[in-house]
Design a protein around this motif. Structure first.
Motif, PDB file in Angstrom:
ATOM      1  N   GLY A 151      54.250  40.305  29.110  1.00  0.00           N
ATOM      2  CA  GLY A 151      53.557  40.331  30.384  1.00  0.00           C
ATOM      3  C   GLY A 151      52.430  39.964  30.430  1.00  0.00           C
ATOM      4  O   GLY A 151      51.818  39.355  31.271  1.00  0.00           O
ATOM      5  N   ALA A 152      51.572  40.159  29.335  1.00  0.00           N
ATOM      6  CA  ALA A 152      50.234  39.947  29.453  1.00  0.00           C
ATOM      7  C   ALA A 152      49.999  38.279  29.265  1.00  0.00           C
ATOM      8  O   ALA A 152      49.117  37.794  29.841  1.00  0.00           O
ATOM      9  CB  ALA A 152      49.439  40.615  28.183  1.00  0.00           C
ATOM     10  N   ALA A 153      50.952  37.664  28.581  1.00  0.00           N
ATOM     11  CA  ALA A 153      50.820  36.258  28.398  1.00  0.00           C
ATOM     12  C   ALA A 153      51.140  35.651  29.926  1.00  0.00           C
ATOM     13  O   ALA A 153      50.368  34.676  30.307  1.00  0.00           O
ATOM     14  CB  ALA A 153      51.784  35.896  27.386  1.00  0.00           C
ATOM     15  N   ALA A 154      52.085  36.119  30.301  1.00  0.00           N
ATOM     16  CA  ALA A 154      52.460  35.579  31.600  1.00  0.00           C
ATOM     17  C   ALA A 154      51.528  35.699  32.831  1.00  0.00           C
ATOM     18  O   ALA A 154      50.936  34.947  33.613  1.00  0.00           O
ATOM     19  CB  ALA A 154      53.937  36.369  32.525  1.00  0.00           C
ATOM     20  N   ALA A 155      50.780  36.887  32.768  1.00  0.00           N
ATOM     21  CA  ALA A 155      49.608  37.549  33.630  1.00  0.00           C
ATOM     22  C   ALA A 155      48.515  36.438  33.633  1.00  0.00           C
ATOM     23  O   ALA A 155      47.933  36.024  34.694  1.00  0.00           O
ATOM     24  CB  ALA A 155      49.332  38.811  33.656  1.00  0.00           C
ATOM     25  N   SER A 156      48.298  35.834  32.314  1.00  0.00           N
ATOM     26  CA  SER A 156      46.976  35.058  32.264  1.00  0.00           C
ATOM     27  C   SER A 156      47.198  33.842  31.963  1.00  0.00           C
ATOM     28  O   SER A 156      46.498  32.900  31.939  1.00  0.00           O
ATOM     29  CB  SER A 156      46.141  35.639  30.983  1.00  0.00           C
ATOM     30  OG  SER A 156      47.020  35.423  29.579  1.00  0.00           O
ATOM     31  N   GLY A 157      48.501  33.405  31.873  1.00  0.00           N
ATOM     32  CA  GLY A 157      48.724  32.041  31.722  1.00  0.00           C
ATOM     33  C   GLY A 157      48.787  31.555  29.981  1.00  0.00           C
ATOM     34  O   GLY A 157      48.935  30.292  29.735  1.00  0.00           O
TER      35      GLY A 157
END
Length: 433
Positions: A151-157
């Protein structure tokens, strides 16, 4: 050529020092902006001076007050600068357990997370939340963090780039076809030093034997995990999370020569394998190259020499830790965190000669069973912190999203349980948390 900024956390361990070797081949391609280590101040100072690094972190600083610790670090840097006849480049010094995450959060293009174990979670999250790509050698942070990390990766790109040789191999092989053409992933395992051993034989093996890996040069925890196929279990969970392939389409096969690092089977029956000698500098270079193949310093295969490669099934009776990991991954939530935390405690106990080698898998099984019983009774017996944080997130069907706090609470409880389990098994009396 664009210069790529890089920070490395866990820089003095096996992966970190091999990354150093790769960086020496590409001084004009990379600029090292941050380094963090556990407690090896001498190696940290040497790398900081050599690569002119402005920010460093030390999780386990020298004893004394913060001011005294910083003075000791400054002294080490000054001595190293004099030895190398280079200036002391360090402007920022972070100390304490949060130091690796603080370095990972600084502006850079990619963070190589080479921390060992669950301690790498906050570094991974710090980098991803800052929008920084993570070259992930610390598989545990993804395995225990699961949806929190994704989720952290998806949120920041930001991108998660695999560094493990198996997952690097899969990533490379996947380039041969579309996602809908993938039939299954085949993760290879060397079998370690105990390939072919029965469970009875494993009862009496020693720590020295466990560390005598036939093909790979790794740190103590990873080498021990490899010997019992714990590492392979963690890698199956990692493959599922990285590539989105269901567990039933991920297989493990024993390949003692460690030349085929993993394979992808496609729907037409073709199998694409990534092949190279067992040298971690190759997947490190591939991860840092940002899609471009750069020199790693690792040798290529000599195809003029006769060689034989073999493949065989896993002996799940002798090595139950693999199946336990897959089961924990299927259950999801905080179960992978429990698996990993219990294993870290049990590995230390094995090396302290308090439990037999088979006690590692037995203790993991007991920790997972205890965690499962807690969920069946709506959390009875769990710490208040975990009960408040997890909101029943340990169940794979939980509606509440997994949180960092739930992961850390489950990790803590599993470590306490494993310590108590060891004490009961060895007759040492009550364990201290």
């Amino acid at each position: 050529m664009t210069v790529r900024r890089l920070s490395v956390i866990g820089t003095t361990g096996s992966i970190g020092t091999q990354a150093r070797d790769v960086l020496r081949l590409h001084r004009g391609r990379f600029r090292v902006t941050g380094l963090a280590a556990g407690g090896n101040l001498a190696e940290l100072a040497a790398q900081a001076v050599e690569f002119s690094v402005p920010a460093i972190g030390l999780a386990l600083p020298p004893a004394g007050t913060a001011a005294e610790a910083r003075a000791a670090i400054r002294s080490a840097l000054a001595s190293e600068a004099a030895r190398q006849s280079l200036p002391d480049p360090v402007e920022v010094i972070e100390i304490g357990p949060e130091a690796p995450a603080a370095i990972a959060a600084l502006p850079t293009d990619v963070v190589l997370n080479a921390v060992t174990g669950a301690a790498g979670l906050d570094g991974t999250l710090a980098a991803l939340e800052a929008g920084t790509d993570v070259a992930l050698a610390n598989k545990e942070s993804l395995i225990i963090g699961g949806d929190v990390v994704l989720g952290a990766a998806a949120a920041s790109g930001a991108e998660l780039i695999p560094v493990d040789s198996e997952h690097s191999a899969i990533a490379q092989a996947l380039r041969a076809g579309r996602a809908d053409e993938v039939a299954k992933l085949i993760v290879t395992a060397s079998g370690g030093p105990f390939r072919g051993f029965t469970r009875e034989q494993l009862e009496t093996v020693t720590p020295e034997q466990a560390l005598a890996h036939p093909t790979w040069d790794m740190g103590r925890v990873v080498t021990t995990n490899s010997a019992g196929l714990v590492n392979k279990g963690l890698e199956v969970i990692e493959a599922h999370l990285l590539f989105g392939i269901p567990y039933e389409r991920i297989e493990v096969v024993v390949h003692p020569q460690s030349q085929v690092h993993s394979m992808v089977e496609f729907t037409d029956g073709s199998t694409i394998a990534q092949v190279s000698p067992p040298d971690m500098r190759l997947p490190i270079a591939y991860a840092l190259g940002a899609g471009e193949r750069i020199s790693s310093g690792a040798p290529a295969n000599d195809w003029t020499r006769a060689s034989t490669w073999t493949f065989e099934p896993v002996d799940h009776e002798a090595f139950p830790a693999l199946g336990l990991a897959v089961d924990a991954g299927r259950r999801g939530g905080t179960f992978p965190a429990v698996y990993n935390a219990a294993n870290e405690v049990l590995v230390d106990a094995f090396h302290d000669r308090r439990i037999p080698f088979t006690g590692i898998a037995d203790g993991i099984a007991a920790a997972l069973a205890e965690h499962g019983r807690g969920h069946e009774t709506d959390g009875d017996g769990f710490t208040a912190a975990e009960g408040a944080a997890r909101s029943d997130v340990g169940r794979s069907d939980a509606a509440t999203p997994l949180t960092r706090e739930a992961v850390l609470a489950a990790d803590e409880r599993a470590r306490v349980f494993a310590s108590e389990w060891i004490a009961r098994r060895t007759g040492e009396g009550a364990a201290t948390a």
